[in-house]
Design a protein around this motif. Structure first.
Motif, PDB file in Angstrom:
ATOM      1  N   ALA A 373       0.693  -1.341   0.008  1.00  0.00           N
ATOM      2  CA  ALA A 373       0.108  -0.145  -0.049  1.00  0.00           C
ATOM      3  C   ALA A 373       0.862   1.123  -0.097  1.00  0.00           C
ATOM      4  CB  ALA A 373      -0.824  -0.086   1.307  1.00  0.00           C
ATOM      5  N   ALA A 374       2.039   1.067   0.773  1.00  0.00           N
ATOM      6  CA  ALA A 374       2.691   2.280   0.821  1.00  0.00           C
ATOM      7  C   ALA A 374       3.657   2.596  -0.717  1.00  0.00           C
ATOM      8  CB  ALA A 374       4.009   2.120   1.824  1.00  0.00           C
ATOM      9  N   SER A 375       3.591   1.873  -1.532  1.00  0.00           N
ATOM     10  CA  SER A 375       4.486   1.823  -2.686  1.00  0.00           C
ATOM     11  C   SER A 375       3.488   1.732  -4.067  1.00  0.00           C
ATOM     12  CB  SER A 375       5.535   0.649  -2.890  1.00  0.00           C
ATOM     13  OG  SER A 375       6.221   0.621  -1.640  1.00  0.00           O
ATOM     14  N   PRO A 376       2.799   2.730  -4.280  1.00  0.00           N
ATOM     15  CA  PRO A 376       2.189   2.708  -5.559  1.00  0.00           C
ATOM     16  C   PRO A 376       2.526   2.389  -6.824  1.00  0.00           C
ATOM     17  CG  PRO A 376       1.879   4.738  -4.327  1.00  0.00           C
ATOM     18  CD  PRO A 376       3.013   4.284  -3.698  1.00  0.00           C
ATOM     19  N   THR A 377       2.217   1.836  -7.739  1.00  0.00           N
ATOM     20  CA  THR A 377       2.798   1.438  -9.102  1.00  0.00           C
ATOM     21  C   THR A 377       3.486   2.836  -9.481  1.00  0.00           C
ATOM     22  OG1 THR A 377       1.257  -0.264  -9.287  1.00  0.00           O
ATOM     23  CG2 THR A 377       2.525   0.563 -11.400  1.00  0.00           C
ATOM     24  N   ASP A 378       2.740   3.886  -9.734  1.00  0.00           N
ATOM     25  CA  ASP A 378       3.218   5.174 -10.291  1.00  0.00           C
ATOM     26  C   ASP A 378       2.623   6.133  -9.224  1.00  0.00           C
ATOM     27  OD1 ASP A 378       4.176   7.304 -11.669  1.00  0.00           O
ATOM     28  OD2 ASP A 378       2.900   6.862 -13.414  1.00  0.00           O
ATOM     29  N   PRO A 379       3.539   6.878  -8.453  1.00  0.00           N
ATOM     30  CA  PRO A 379       3.123   7.981  -7.376  1.00  0.00           C
ATOM     31  C   PRO A 379       2.755   9.126  -7.929  1.00  0.00           C
ATOM     32  CG  PRO A 379       5.323   7.628  -7.244  1.00  0.00           C
ATOM     33  CD  PRO A 379       4.943   6.501  -8.038  1.00  0.00           C
ATOM     34  N   THR A 380       3.314   9.250  -9.373  1.00  0.00           N
ATOM     35  CA  THR A 380       3.067  10.616 -10.071  1.00  0.00           C
ATOM     36  C   THR A 380       1.660  10.427 -10.855  1.00  0.00           C
ATOM     37  OG1 THR A 380       4.228   9.693 -12.071  1.00  0.00           O
ATOM     38  CG2 THR A 380       5.458  10.991 -10.195  1.00  0.00           C
ATOM     39  N   VAL A 381       0.803   9.654 -10.939  1.00  0.00           N
ATOM     40  CA  VAL A 381      -0.127   9.315 -11.706  1.00  0.00           C
ATOM     41  C   VAL A 381      -1.271  10.064 -11.149  1.00  0.00           C
ATOM     42  CG1 VAL A 381      -1.156   7.410 -10.351  1.00  0.00           C
ATOM     43  CG2 VAL A 381      -1.847   7.671 -12.604  1.00  0.00           C
ATOM     44  N   ALA A 382      -1.829  10.739 -11.836  1.00  0.00           N
ATOM     45  CA  ALA A 382      -2.992  11.941 -11.429  1.00  0.00           C
ATOM     46  C   ALA A 382      -4.268  11.442 -10.886  1.00  0.00           C
ATOM     47  CB  ALA A 382      -3.200  12.967 -12.462  1.00  0.00           C
ATOM     48  N   ILE A 424     -13.609   3.267  -8.504  1.00  0.00           N
ATOM     49  CA  ILE A 424     -12.454   3.634  -8.910  1.00  0.00           C
ATOM     50  C   ILE A 424     -12.382   3.524 -10.542  1.00  0.00           C
ATOM     51  CG2 ILE A 424      -9.997   3.540  -9.408  1.00  0.00           C
ATOM     52  CD1 ILE A 424      -9.974   2.426  -6.291  1.00  0.00           C
ATOM     53  N   GLY A 425     -12.491   4.778 -11.324  1.00  0.00           N
ATOM     54  CA  GLY A 425     -12.644   4.891 -12.544  1.00  0.00           C
ATOM     55  C   GLY A 425     -11.177   4.942 -13.235  1.00  0.00           C
ATOM     56  N   TYR A 426     -10.978   3.977 -14.491  1.00  0.00           N
ATOM     57  CA  TYR A 426      -9.452   4.329 -14.892  1.00  0.00           C
ATOM     58  C   TYR A 426      -9.644   4.362 -16.388  1.00  0.00           C
ATOM     59  CZ  TYR A 426     -10.394  -0.892 -15.803  1.00  0.00           C
ATOM     60  OH  TYR A 426     -10.704  -2.101 -16.174  1.00  0.00           O
ATOM     61  N   THR A 454      -8.512  12.910 -15.225  1.00  0.00           N
ATOM     62  CA  THR A 454      -7.123  12.440 -14.832  1.00  0.00           C
ATOM     63  C   THR A 454      -7.178  10.963 -15.232  1.00  0.00           C
ATOM     64  OG1 THR A 454      -8.168  12.260 -12.499  1.00  0.00           O
ATOM     65  CG2 THR A 454      -6.783  14.069 -13.068  1.00  0.00           C
ATOM     66  N   PRO A 455      -6.094  10.054 -15.037  1.00  0.00           N
ATOM     67  CA  PRO A 455      -6.231   8.633 -15.492  1.00  0.00           C
ATOM     68  C   PRO A 455      -6.954   8.061 -14.356  1.00  0.00           C
ATOM     69  CG  PRO A 455      -3.869   9.653 -15.580  1.00  0.00           C
ATOM     70  CD  PRO A 455      -4.610  10.698 -15.078  1.00  0.00           C
ATOM     71  N   LEU A 456      -7.182   8.384 -13.023  1.00  0.00           N
ATOM     72  CA  LEU A 456      -7.790   7.719 -12.231  1.00  0.00           C
ATOM     73  C   LEU A 456      -8.787   8.430 -11.577  1.00  0.00           C
ATOM     74  CD1 LEU A 456      -4.749   5.678 -10.415  1.00  0.00           C
ATOM     75  CD2 LEU A 456      -6.371   4.735 -11.992  1.00  0.00           C
ATOM     76  N   THR A 457      -9.927   8.051 -11.230  1.00  0.00           N
ATOM     77  CA  THR A 457     -11.098   8.798 -10.723  1.00  0.00           C
ATOM     78  C   THR A 457     -11.646   8.044  -9.443  1.00  0.00           C
ATOM     79  OG1 THR A 457     -11.497  10.029 -12.755  1.00  0.00           O
ATOM     80  CG2 THR A 457     -13.107  10.214 -10.772  1.00  0.00           C
ATOM     81  N   VAL A 458     -11.386   8.311  -8.171  1.00  0.00           N
ATOM     82  CA  VAL A 458     -12.162   7.731  -7.064  1.00  0.00           C
ATOM     83  C   VAL A 458     -13.493   8.435  -6.829  1.00  0.00           C
ATOM     84  CG1 VAL A 458     -11.804   7.057  -4.806  1.00  0.00           C
ATOM     85  CG2 VAL A 458      -9.849   7.131  -6.193  1.00  0.00           C
ATOM     86  N   THR A 459     -14.503   7.857  -6.817  1.00  0.00           N
ATOM     87  CA  THR A 459     -15.851   8.352  -6.431  1.00  0.00           C
ATOM     88  C   THR A 459     -15.992   7.458  -4.994  1.00  0.00           C
ATOM     89  OG1 THR A 459     -16.485   8.406  -8.628  1.00  0.00           O
ATOM     90  CG2 THR A 459     -18.127   8.467  -6.961  1.00  0.00           C
TER      91      THR A 459
END
Length: 510
Positions: A373-382, A424-426, A454-459
């Protein structure tokens, strides 16, 4: 054995005897014949046993009743989260029908008519298949009933603020409407109900007799409404056992809630009785016969073999690892209202496959999970966080949590439509990022989107709001409020929970 030829004696056998011939190194012919007969006898026994087993299997199949899957809603909650090994939680809805059809009137009394679900228990089997929670849903709970299929083939309109047990009687069928009850539970909880089982009066009574009775505790003498029970500890079976779990008036506080507590104690004692027998074949055969005669099941449990495989999957669950809980409730006149947000927290914990105190069941190694959980695949992804609930400040809370986990480009928006479950939309190419992000929102649904800011959207849905609402509201208003403990148990859950291995007299209403 032939005599060895001696001097002055003929080498042939005496007159009137037969020659005994043996192949070099071979078995004695008589023994060979005996072995052959024994072999045929054993083969006959095996075939007879196999035939009897097949006949009994067919008999059990003939016992089962199966309700149509056509009435199960097409839009359903997703399956629960995997434990990392591919295993997922299983939710079983157990309904007790009070239908008087099929000879049940002799046991239950009353007039023939559409069946009601006087008992409703949602059994959540955790992904490790070693822990479980059994949630009793009060029959008088006021809930929303979604569209349900009628025997005519027509679907009903949604119904608001109806008693829960009325879902089972939609369509006025003698066998009830299990699919409608299942749809109602899924809409109410956000949990996918994998199996639904209905049991009637006769089957319940016969099952208790098949295990030699069940130990119970009766809080007071009961003499009324055709029911007669003596106060104190005792072993009950058949009609007496049925009276014990059905009685409401004249026993304890006379409420349906008190009756549910007795039912929970009874089911725990029944499970212990079966476990103590060690699944002995002599006990299982009459039990399986009694059970299958009384059950109406969903199509996925529609054969004796499927039912046996499911039961087998529960064998590793110890009674000490089972919790019984009544959905948090309060009286609303002569009906029952479910208490929010406590009941929302309960459903959220189960959707996330977490125990009632918010922990996992130990199947996933916690350090590994935390590290992932502490290591996202890409921490810069919006990431855009939307508030999909009526709770103010929820998106700000989500942004704060994600930034604490290392995400750098996270923005909040209040323009979210209402969601019961966090989604979570992607966009294309970001499925792996979405799966990684979902680790911070257990139970969240993933959805591919064509276009997004953005590439990821959390509702954030009502499930997230149920656990984060107090802190979110405080952050939105700028007030100071203590953060809720992640392992805290709401009073509405704590006060209505019963350990599976509790004493049969504990927690009953006197």
């Amino acid at each position: 054995m032939t005599e060895r030829p001696g001097k002055g004696r003929a080498s042939g056998p005496p007159e009137g005897t037969s020659t005994v011939r043996r192949e070099p190194g071979g078995a004695h012919p008589r023994r060979h014949r005996l072995a052959k007969v024994a072999g045929l006898t054993v083969a006959g026994l095996v075939l007879t046993a196999a035939g009897a087993g097949f006949a009994f299997y067919e008999h059990l199949n003939g016992n089962l009743s199966i309700f149509s899957g056509a009435g199960i809603a097409s839009s359903r909650p997703p399956d629960g989260p995997s434990d990392g090994s591919g295993s997922r939680p299983v939710n079983l809805l157990l309904l007790g029908s009070d239908s008087r059809a099929g000879g049940n009137d002799a046991l239950g009394g009353g007039e023939p008519g559409p069946g009601n679900s006087d008992t409703a228990i949602l059994l959540h089997v955790y992904a490790d298949h070693r822990h479980a929670v059994a949630v009793s849903i009060p029959r008088d709970s006021l809930v929303d009933i979604p569209p349900c299929l009628l025997p005519t083939g027509r679907w009903t309109a949604p119904q608001h603020n109806q008693m829960f047990n009325s879902a089972f009687s939609v369509g006025a069928s003698q066998g009830g409407n299990p699919a409608c009850s299942q749809n109602t539970v899924e809409a109410m909880t956000g949990l996918r109900v994998n199996h639904t089982v209905v049991i009637d009066f006769k089957g319940f009574a016969t099952m208790t007799s098949a295990v030699g009775g069940v130990p119970v505790c009766v809080p007071n003498d009961v003499n009324g409404f055709g029911i007669h029970l003596k106060k104190g500890r005792q072993v009950v079976s058949g009609q007496t056992a049925l009276d014990y779990v059905r009685a409401r008036h004249g026993i304890g506080d006379g409420s349906d809630i008190g009756r549910m507590k007795r039912q929970q104690a009874f089911l725990a004692a029944l499970a212990k009785k079966i476990q103590d027998k060690g699944f002995d074949l002599t006990a299982l055969l009459p039990l399986s016969d009694a059970a299958t005669k009384s059950l109406t099941v969903d199509p996925d449990l529609g054969t004796a073999m499927k039912l046996a495989v499911f039961v087998q999957s529960l064998r590793s669950i110890k009674l000490s690892d089972v919790s019984f809980v009544t959905a948090p409730w309060r009286y609303a006149g002569d009906r029952v209202a479910l208490v929010h947000p406590d009941v929302d927290t309960l459903w959220t914990l189960l959707r996330q496959d977490r125990t009632l105190n918010g922990q996992n069941t130990g199947q996933i190694d916690p350090p590994t999970a935390v590290a992932a959980a502490a290591s996202p695949t890409d921490p810069t992804v919006a990431v855009t966080v939307l508030n999909g609930s009526a709770t103010p400040g929820l998106s700000l809370r989500g942004v704060s949590e994600l930034k604490a986990q290392g995400y750098q480009d996270v923005v909040a928006s209040t323009e979210g439509t209402e969601h019961a479950v966090t989604t979570i939309g992607y966009t294309t190419g970001h499925r792996a990022d979405a799966e990684q992000l979902a680790q911070h929102f257990p139970g969240a649904a993933l959805s591919a989107t064509a276009e997004a800011a953005t590439p990821l959207t959390v509702t954030l849905g009502a499930d997230y709001a149920a656990t984060a609402a107090p802190t979110a509201a405080a952050e939105a208003t700028g007030s100071s409020a203590p953060s809720p403990s992640p392992t805290g148990l709401p009073s509405g859950i704590a006060q209505n929970t019963r350990p599976g291995d509790a004493d049969p007299c504990a927690g009953l209403v006197y």
